[in-house]
Design an enzyme around this catalytic site. Structure first.
Site, PDB file in Angstrom:
ATOM      1  N   ASN A   1      -9.042 -10.443  -4.702  1.00  0.00           N
ATOM      2  CA  ASN A   1      -7.727  -9.825  -4.635  1.00  0.00           C
ATOM      3  C   ASN A   1      -6.673 -10.844  -5.077  1.00  0.00           C
ATOM      4  O   ASN A   1      -7.005 -11.909  -5.591  1.00  0.00           O
ATOM      5  CB  ASN A   1      -7.464  -9.343  -3.198  1.00  0.00           C
ATOM      6  CG  ASN A   1      -6.590  -8.100  -3.146  1.00  0.00           C
ATOM      7  OD1 ASN A   1      -5.600  -7.991  -3.869  1.00  0.00           O
ATOM      8  ND2 ASN A   1      -6.946  -7.157  -2.285  1.00  0.00           N
TER       9      ASN A   1
ATOM     10  N   PHE B   1       0.817  -1.215   0.000  1.00  0.00           N
ATOM     11  CA  PHE B   1       0.000   0.000   0.000  1.00  0.00           C
ATOM     12  C   PHE B   1       0.849   1.263   0.000  1.00  0.00           C
ATOM     13  O   PHE B   1       0.604   2.205   0.761  1.00  0.00           O
ATOM     14  CB  PHE B   1      -0.936   0.034   1.227  1.00  0.00           C
ATOM     15  CG  PHE B   1      -2.064  -0.956   1.209  1.00  0.00           C
ATOM     16  CD1 PHE B   1      -2.376  -1.694   0.079  1.00  0.00           C
ATOM     17  CD2 PHE B   1      -2.833  -1.159   2.358  1.00  0.00           C
ATOM     18  CE1 PHE B   1      -3.429  -2.602   0.082  1.00  0.00           C
ATOM     19  CE2 PHE B   1      -3.890  -2.065   2.379  1.00  0.00           C
ATOM     20  CZ  PHE B   1      -4.181  -2.789   1.230  1.00  0.00           C
TER      21      PHE B   1
ATOM     22  N   ASN C   1      -0.240  -8.039   1.781  1.00  0.00           N
ATOM     23  CA  ASN C   1       1.024  -7.335   1.984  1.00  0.00           C
ATOM     24  C   ASN C   1       1.036  -6.338   3.138  1.00  0.00           C
ATOM     25  O   ASN C   1       2.015  -5.626   3.326  1.00  0.00           O
ATOM     26  CB  ASN C   1       1.421  -6.620   0.687  1.00  0.00           C
ATOM     27  CG  ASN C   1       1.604  -7.600  -0.451  1.00  0.00           C
ATOM     28  OD1 ASN C   1       2.217  -8.653  -0.269  1.00  0.00           O
ATOM     29  ND2 ASN C   1       1.044  -7.282  -1.604  1.00  0.00           N
TER      30      ASN C   1
END
Length: 355
Positions: free
Chosen positions: A248, A120, A183
């Site tokens: 995702n 991100f 992540n």
């Protein structure tokens, strides 16, 4: 031409460096009034057959750009001009953060896949809001995907998501709660219903309070057990969400040559993403809008996802391997197929093969 460029030149450079160069070029296109209008006139979907409505929003076509490419909402106009029916920006976090250490983006050309552990990386919700507030020279449907700031503890996750929603929901055509990236440590645990309920409730209160009421969706992982997919679907119905995005990236590595840590996207994800879509459709019917992403490479994949129950379909990894005309070609092929099958409205085929 693009295949030659990719295999002979682009593939020789670091994947993230190429991504940054691409983003820079697209930002220039977004700020060039004449150029982006010319490209939009040539490549954007205009065929009335492709128009579709989802959660009260009118889309020029069903195929859009998935989150992850335009993290800071700097290329919205360029991606719309290149033919995407909608552009989902982000993932955006309340606070700016650099993401994980490099290298963190890896191509797997033989599998038509990518592994990323970006974490991100983005300039934060306020910066994204400034970008989205600019007047656009070409039309664009924009979704905003929000996630948890890495340094924020799980106990404060709701407030963190709500802060992003307050900045971005008024500027979005729809808002997505991302609890499924592999992540950010601890993020996927938020998919557990007991943690997801207060999170979605808090964000929904913000989305419902915008001037036009911003539709709210949740994005889930392909690695959820089937019973957990059902539980999230039931929760989405209970809370009155507008839809679910599935799926995702995956932490699985079946059938791929790399064991690099991170989320795997692209062709290896195709079967599981489709299976999750079919399970969701069986669970919720047409009561929620389903958005399918994962392993979408061509018009055959888009057609299959629509038949299986998706109203909207997204892609990203396919563009890396097929180039900037990817969305245009998919939409051209989809319109031709609809005419060949005598389909005059996309609603006629959504869910046609759902069990």
């Amino acid at each position: 031409m693009y295949r030659f460029l990719f295999t002979q030149i682009l593939s020789r450079f670091d994947a993230e460096d190429v991504h940054h160069l691409t983003i820079g070029a697209l930002r220039l296109l977004s700020t060039a009034p004449v150029a982006k209008k010319v490209v939009h006139r040539r490549l954007a979907p205009r065929d009335p057959l492709l128009r579709v409505q989802a959660f009260g929003v009118h889309f020029p076509s069903p195929f859009g750009l998935a989150a992850g490419f335009d993290k800071d909402a700097g290329c919205v106009e360029a991606m719309s001009a290149l033919g995407f029916g909608h552009v989902e920006v982000g993932t955006v976090t309340a606070h700016a953060q650099p993401g994980n250490a490099r290298p963190r983006l890896f191509r797997l050309p033989g599998e038509r896949a990518i592994i990323n552990r970006m974490g991100f990386n983005n300039a934060g919700a306020a910066a994204a809001a400034r970008a989205l507030s600019r007047t656009r020279g070409v039309p664009a449907i924009v979704g905003v995907n929000i996630g948890k700031t890495k340094v924020v503890p799980e106990a404060e996750a709701v407030a963190d998501y709500v802060a992003s929603a307050k900045e971005l929901a008024p500027l979005a055509d729809y808002l997505v709660v991302n609890v499924s990236s592999p992540n950010t440590p601890g993020l996927r645990s938020l998919q557990a219903v007991e943690l997801l309920r207060p999170l979605l409730t808090g964000v929904k209160e913000v989305a419902d309070g915008t001037a036009k009421r911003t539709p709210l969706l949740v994005k889930i992982a392909p690695d959820l057990a089937d019973e957990d997919v059902d539980a999230v679907a039931d929760l989405a119905l209970e809370l009155g969400l507008d839809g679910i995005i599935a799926t995702n990236t995956t932490i699985g590595r079946e059938g791929v040559s790399s064991t690099e840590a991170g989320g795997l996207s692209g062709r290896p994800l195709k079967a599981r993403s489709l299976a999750v879509l079919r399970r969701l459709r069986a669970r919720v019917g047409d009561r929620l809008t389903l958005v399918s992403v994962g392993g979408v490479e061509d018009v055959d994949d888009v057609w299959e996802r629509l038949l299986a129950g998706a109203t909207l379909v997204q892609g990203y990894t396919g563009m890396v391997y097929h180039g900037p005309l990817w969305a245009y070609r998919i939409h051209r092929g989809l319109a031709r197929r609809m005419r060949r099958h005598g389909v005059t409205d996309l609603r006629e085929i959504v869910g046609r093969t759902a069990g």
